[in-house]
Design a protein around this motif. Structure first.
Motif, mmCIF file in Angstrom:
data_model
loop_
_atom_site.group_PDB
_atom_site.id
_atom_site.type_symbol
_atom_site.label_atom_id
_atom_site.label_comp_id
_atom_site.label_asym_id
_atom_site.label_seq_id
_atom_site.Cartn_x
_atom_site.Cartn_y
_atom_site.Cartn_z
ATOM 1 N N ASP A 140 0.874 -1.182 0.000
ATOM 2 C CA ASP A 140 0.000 0.000 0.000
ATOM 3 C C ASP A 140 0.910 1.231 0.000
ATOM 4 O O ASP A 140 1.320 1.735 1.044
ATOM 5 N N ARG A 141 1.237 1.672 -1.184
ATOM 6 C CA ARG A 141 2.239 2.722 -1.311
ATOM 7 C C ARG A 141 1.791 4.038 -0.678
ATOM 8 O O ARG A 141 2.591 4.786 -0.135
ATOM 9 N N GLN A 142 0.503 4.313 -0.786
ATOM 10 C CA GLN A 142 0.026 5.578 -0.227
ATOM 11 C C GLN A 142 0.164 5.590 1.300
ATOM 12 O O GLN A 142 0.568 6.596 1.881
ATOM 13 N N SER A 143 -0.121 4.458 1.931
ATOM 14 C CA SER A 143 0.020 4.397 3.397
ATOM 15 C C SER A 143 1.477 4.512 3.818
ATOM 16 O O SER A 143 1.799 5.174 4.809
ATOM 17 N N LEU A 144 2.362 3.832 3.054
ATOM 18 C CA LEU A 144 3.783 3.911 3.388
ATOM 19 C C LEU A 144 4.283 5.345 3.271
ATOM 20 O O LEU A 144 5.027 5.832 4.118
ATOM 21 N N LEU A 145 3.845 6.029 2.221
ATOM 22 C CA LEU A 145 4.263 7.414 2.017
ATOM 23 C C LEU A 145 3.754 8.295 3.155
ATOM 24 O O LEU A 145 4.473 9.143 3.682
ATOM 25 N N LYS A 146 2.500 8.055 3.558
ATOM 26 C CA LYS A 146 1.925 8.838 4.668
ATOM 27 C C LYS A 146 2.685 8.601 5.962
ATOM 28 O O LYS A 146 2.896 9.526 6.760
ATOM 29 N N ALA A 147 3.117 7.353 6.154
ATOM 30 C CA ALA A 147 3.858 7.038 7.384
ATOM 31 C C ALA A 147 5.183 7.806 7.426
ATOM 32 O O ALA A 147 5.598 8.291 8.486
ATOM 33 N N GLU A 148 5.848 7.917 6.269
ATOM 34 C CA GLU A 148 7.106 8.679 6.234
ATOM 35 C C GLU A 148 6.836 10.166 6.439
ATOM 36 O O GLU A 148 7.597 10.859 7.112
ATOM 37 N N ALA A 149 5.746 10.654 5.837
ATOM 38 C CA ALA A 149 5.388 12.064 5.987
ATOM 39 C C ALA A 149 5.122 12.375 7.456
ATOM 40 O O ALA A 149 5.482 13.444 7.957
ATOM 41 N N LYS A 150 4.524 11.420 8.147
ATOM 42 C CA LYS A 150 4.220 11.611 9.565
ATOM 43 C C LYS A 150 5.517 11.791 10.367
ATOM 44 O O LYS A 150 5.603 12.638 11.251
ATOM 45 N N LYS A 151 6.541 10.987 10.013
ATOM 46 C CA LYS A 151 7.835 11.132 10.703
ATOM 47 C C LYS A 151 8.395 12.542 10.483
ATOM 48 O O LYS A 151 8.920 13.162 11.406
ATOM 49 N N ILE A 152 8.315 13.006 9.231
ATOM 50 C CA ILE A 152 8.845 14.341 8.922
ATOM 51 C C ILE A 152 8.072 15.405 9.710
ATOM 52 O O ILE A 152 8.648 16.305 10.322
ATOM 53 N N TRP A 153 6.743 15.256 9.707
ATOM 54 C CA TRP A 153 5.875 16.211 10.412
ATOM 55 C C TRP A 153 6.195 16.244 11.899
ATOM 56 O O TRP A 153 6.290 17.298 12.515
ATOM 57 N N GLU A 154 6.404 15.060 12.482
ATOM 58 C CA GLU A 154 6.725 14.987 13.915
ATOM 59 C C GLU A 154 8.094 15.600 14.207
ATOM 60 O O GLU A 154 8.277 16.295 15.202
ATOM 61 N N ASP A 155 9.055 15.350 13.287
ATOM 62 C CA ASP A 155 10.389 15.930 13.482
ATOM 63 C C ASP A 155 10.358 17.453 13.366
ATOM 64 O O ASP A 155 11.156 18.140 14.002
ATOM 65 N N ILE A 156 9.452 17.958 12.536
ATOM 66 C CA ILE A 156 9.298 19.415 12.431
ATOM 67 C C ILE A 156 8.762 19.970 13.754
ATOM 68 O O ILE A 156 9.307 20.911 14.324
ATOM 69 N N HIS A 157 7.707 19.335 14.274
ATOM 70 C CA HIS A 157 7.063 19.878 15.478
ATOM 71 C C HIS A 157 7.888 19.659 16.747
ATOM 72 O O HIS A 157 7.800 20.448 17.681
ATOM 73 N N SER A 158 8.689 18.585 16.769
ATOM 74 C CA SER A 158 9.493 18.325 17.964
ATOM 75 C C SER A 158 10.749 19.197 18.001
ATOM 76 O O SER A 158 11.439 19.260 19.008
ATOM 77 N N GLY A 159 11.084 19.828 16.856
ATOM 78 C CA GLY A 159 12.317 20.608 16.808
ATOM 79 C C GLY A 159 13.506 19.791 16.336
ATOM 80 O O GLY A 159 14.591 20.311 16.119
ATOM 81 N N LYS A 160 13.304 18.476 16.166
ATOM 82 C CA LYS A 160 14.419 17.631 15.718
ATOM 83 C C LYS A 160 14.949 18.080 14.360
ATOM 84 O O LYS A 160 16.153 18.028 14.086
#
Lengths: 301, 337
Positions: free
Chosen positions: B107-127
């Motif tokens: 499920d390529r769309q879900s995998l892509l969303k999962a990676e986007a979530k990591k990026i989004w979290e790293d943005i908000h955490s300051g990482k």
């Protein structure tokens, strides 16, 4: 320093007498290349292939993603057709002397090179991708490919994605095709010949690995028949095209003699700049950096 | 939808991939010797550098070293050339499947969303400000057919989508945007950043130009402290793209960051490019983007839409490479005979 520790006492330099380099001189010349031309870097390569006589982090030199806009073979044909003499090589392998002092680009007419503008213009005409040896999956492997394409239209709907970068303009009756291949050019130390050795790894327009045989199209045709061979790379996996080093010492000796006859005392840390200038006659359309906007040595008068 | 006060939509040139033979060889031996039928995701490292030749863009490159080292090669980890200016590391995730069917069934769309979530979290955490390479996090799915020595694969470079898209108020070569003094000072500062082993491979940064036209490069995390000073600030990034009228893909997620973290609606940026390995203000671009997303877009709990599956010659299909010529023992034996 590191080099001394690893190679032991420095050997007497045979640089001026024979055009060859000791191991420590290769490292000195490589350090200088990396510092003056930072698109080159040292790498350590495959751990299993590491040479104990070289520092572990300075096993070979590499510059990646070097553009090659035209096939050397077609450049030579055009040059000859235009009435020009082929300066690249002769029986003595010292044809480089005839081109000495000229940037390699001047060997062909720059105006014939496809530019971004010509690409822009021809985009309006037939657009198709140039086929390559390695490509997408075979159609029969993916019976549902059409479905794939339709079901995945998110990126197509994204107005912020530039759409055209993967397309290559192609006009069947015109030779003005952008054939931008890229190369990884690496330089290893050949212990037997005591000279550097150049290796070529080619990629096609979509950055898929080129068969080594196709790399021959980017080698001056005299050399493609004589001195460029396909062999195992000493630090990387797989077969790569390489300029055989058997004449390197002799050619470098001639270059050094010419410089000395002009009153320039060649310095060993400039070896790779001279060497890469000579190699440019073998691979005239691969545009790696070897700029020399500084003295080759100390001028004695 | 494409218009915002009649300004053009900012369009980004997609990142492109390039995989070296050594990567597939090491993946094959990992699969045979260690992984077996384990399909758990693997952390990998891609490498890229700023565009250095006007004719070609740079690529996200996978090498043998992109995969975790063999157990008996641990000693060589130290060698993984930290600070190599031509190999800026970018984190990625590899999903290698056991069959072609399961490769196509991912499920390529879900995998892509999962990676986007990591990026989004790293943005908000300051990482992302501490380790900016995470903004260019990528995804690779593959099937290694070790019977035929062929490798099916598909890259994704997840980009958080601004809706509506950012628009462009200005985009010009840096040499035209800066005064000669500024251009010289920015070049010198960039070359210094690129020549220091501690910053050479850090692909996002701040460019500050003081009122006396003196430029300096600072890490992203210094954004807050730069505010008090009377100076221009640009967001710089190593641009793999060579095109004269478009920034490359990495700018997308830094724009998302500037909006999500600091609520910036007007962002000046520097697409940093080189010529022969040195800062080149002729090919580097300076631009100004306007970002106007609806209220709530910045909600840390709500990951924006994402795009980024790499196209293969303009089509939404995976790639395939055959290494039978160089890897198949039977063929090697025949050619050696």
């Amino acid at each position: 320093d590191t080099v001394e520790r690893i190679t032991g006492p420095r050997t007497v330099s045979a640089f001026k007498e024979k055009g060859v380099l000791s191991i420590s001189e290769f490292v000195i010349a490589g350090d200088n290349l990396v510092s003056k031309c930072p698109t080159w870097s040292w790498e350590s390569g495959e751990p299993s292939k590491r040479k104990s006589y070289l520092p572990h982090d300075k096993q070979y030199l590499i510059t990646r993603n070097v553009p090659c806009l035209r096939r050397a073979a077609s450049v030579e044909e055009e040059y000859e057709a235009a009435g020009g003499e082929l300066l690249l090589d002769n029986e003595d392998n010292d044809g480089w002397l005839a081109t000495h002092g000229k940037p390699k680009e001047t060997k062909y007419d720059e105006e014939n090179l496809p530019t971004m503008e010509t690409l822009e213009i021809s985009k309006k005409k037939t657009i198709q991708s140039i086929s390559s040896y390695f490509g997408g999956e075979e159609e029969e492997d993916i019976p549902d490919m059409a479905e794939y394409e339709e079901s995945d239209n998110v990126i197509e709907a994204d107005p912020a994605t530039l759409q055209s970068t993967y397309l290559v303009a192609h006009e069947p009756d015109d030779d003005n095709i952008l054939r931008t291949r890229t190369y990884d050019v690496s330089i290893t130390y050949d212990k037997y010949y005591q000279t550097p050795r150049v290796w070529l790894t080619g990629y096609d327009e979509s950055r898929m690995l080129l068969q080594p045989e196709l790399v021959m199209e980017d080698v001056s045709q005299d050399h493609a028949r004589k001195t460029v061979t396909i062999e195992d790379h000493p630090h990387l996996p797989g077969k790569h095209a390489s300029v055989h080093p058997c004449r390197h010492g002799a050619v470098m000796k001639k270059i050094i003699d010419v410089l000395m006859s002009r009153g320039v005392e060649p310095e060993v840390d400039k070896y790779l700049f001279l060497f890469l200038k000579f190699v440019a006659s073998v691979i005239p359309t691969i545009e790696y950096d070897y700029t020399m906007d500084f003295d080759l040595g100390s001028t004695s008068h | 939808m494409a218009e915002n006060e009649n300004k053009p939509v900012l369009q980004f040139a997609p990142f492109q991939s390039s995989v070296h033979e050594g990567f597939w060889r090491r993946l094959s031996s990992l699969k045979l010797d260690i992984l077996g039928i384990d399909q758990a995701p693997i952390s990998i490292t891609g490498f890229y550098a700023p565009c250095s030749h006007a004719q070609v863009s740079n690529h996200l490159t996978l090498l043998a070293e992109s995969l975790p080292p063999d157990a008996n090669e641990q000693a060589s980890l130290e060698v993984l050339s930290l600070g190599n200016r031509n190999r800026c590391p970018v984190p990625g995730t590899l999903y290698n499947t056991n069959t072609l069917e399961s490769f196509h069934a991912l499920d390529r769309q879900s995998l892509l969303k999962a990676e986007a979530k990591k990026i989004w979290e790293d943005i908000h955490s300051g990482k992302a400000e501490e380790d900016p390479a995470v903004l260019s996090r990528f995804l690779l799915i593959s099937f290694a057919d070790l019977k035929k020595w062929s490798f099916h694969y598909w890259f994704a470079f997840p980009a958080l989508v601004l809706e509506p898209p950012a628009t462009l108020t200005d985009l010009r070569p840096a040499a035209q945007c800066f005064s000669p003094e500024e251009a010289e000072s920015v070049s010198a500062a960039c070359n210094k950043w690129r020549n220091s082993s501690s910053t050479a491979d850090v692909p996002f940064f701040l460019v500050t130009i003081a009122s006396n036209l003196h430029a300096s490069i600072r890490p992203l995390r210094d954004w807050e402290t730069c505010q008090s000073d009377d100076q221009q600030i640009l967001f710089g990034f190593y641009d793999p793209c060579n095109l004269p009228n478009n920034p490359g893909w990495p700018l997308r997620n830094i724009l998302a960051l500037t909006h999500a973290r600091w609520n910036l609606k007007q962002v000046r940026f520097l697409c940093y490019r080189e010529k022969q390995g040195f800062a080149d203000m002729g090919s580097s671009l300076v631009g100004e983007a306007l970002v106007s997303v609806p209220q709530g877009w910045n909600d840390p709990q709500c990951v924006p839409n994402v795009v980024g599956w790499e196209r293969n010659k303009g089509r939404n299909v995976p790639r395939c490479i055959s290494l039978a010529e160089s890897m198949d023992p039977t063929r090697l034996a025949i050619s050696a005979a």
